[in-house]
Write a protein that holds these residues in place. Structure first.
Motif, mmCIF file in Angstrom:
data_model
loop_
_atom_site.group_PDB
_atom_site.id
_atom_site.type_symbol
_atom_site.label_atom_id
_atom_site.label_comp_id
_atom_site.label_asym_id
_atom_site.label_seq_id
_atom_site.Cartn_x
_atom_site.Cartn_y
_atom_site.Cartn_z
ATOM 1 N N LEU A 75 41.729 35.514 40.358
ATOM 2 C CA LEU A 75 42.347 35.936 39.095
ATOM 3 C C LEU A 75 43.729 35.292 38.954
ATOM 4 O O LEU A 75 44.049 34.717 37.909
ATOM 5 C CB LEU A 75 42.454 37.462 39.052
ATOM 6 N N SER A 94 39.258 35.068 34.238
ATOM 7 C CA SER A 94 40.244 35.652 33.325
ATOM 8 C C SER A 94 40.408 37.145 33.555
ATOM 9 O O SER A 94 41.404 37.731 33.158
ATOM 10 C CB SER A 94 39.850 35.376 31.880
ATOM 11 N N LYS A 95 39.408 37.765 34.182
ATOM 12 C CA LYS A 95 39.494 39.191 34.490
ATOM 13 C C LYS A 95 38.557 39.502 35.646
ATOM 14 O O LYS A 95 37.599 38.767 35.904
ATOM 15 C CB LYS A 95 39.140 40.035 33.274
ATOM 16 N N THR A 100 36.240 42.575 36.594
ATOM 17 C CA THR A 100 35.720 43.852 36.117
ATOM 18 C C THR A 100 35.614 44.829 37.283
ATOM 19 O O THR A 100 35.795 44.439 38.441
ATOM 20 C CB THR A 100 34.329 43.677 35.482
#
Length: 86
Positions: free
Chosen positions: A30, A36-37, A39
């Motif tokens: 990250l 980008s993310k 989860t």
């Protein structure tokens, strides 16, 4: 689950965004902009772009939530390792 391909990982390794000398965690991916993310289910490593990854000939030790068997084989072939951590 956030997915990342070996080809994208190879690109960031080549650019020097990832320190392959230490264990690369999902947070490192990250921070380096590989994903980008992250989860709640984590990051899954997939084998697309394995040829670019193999061309680097650089072992890398990864800690991800999941990985395809082909991606695991590609990482291990170069002397690296994958630790599956959920």
């Amino acid at each position: 689950m956030t997915q990342v391909n070996l080809g994208k990982l190879a690109y960031h390794m080549e650019k020097g965004h990832i320190d392959t000398e230490k264990l690369v965690t999902m947070k490192d991916l990250l921070d380096a902009g590989v994903v980008s993310k992250v989860t709640k289910n984590g990051v899954k490593l997939l084998a697309k772009g394995a040829d670019k990854f193999a061309a680097l000939n650089t072992p890398v030790n990864l800690e991800v939530a999941d990985a395809s068997s082909t991606a695991i084989d590609a990482v291990k072939e170069l002397g690296g390792s994958i630790k599956v951590q959920y």
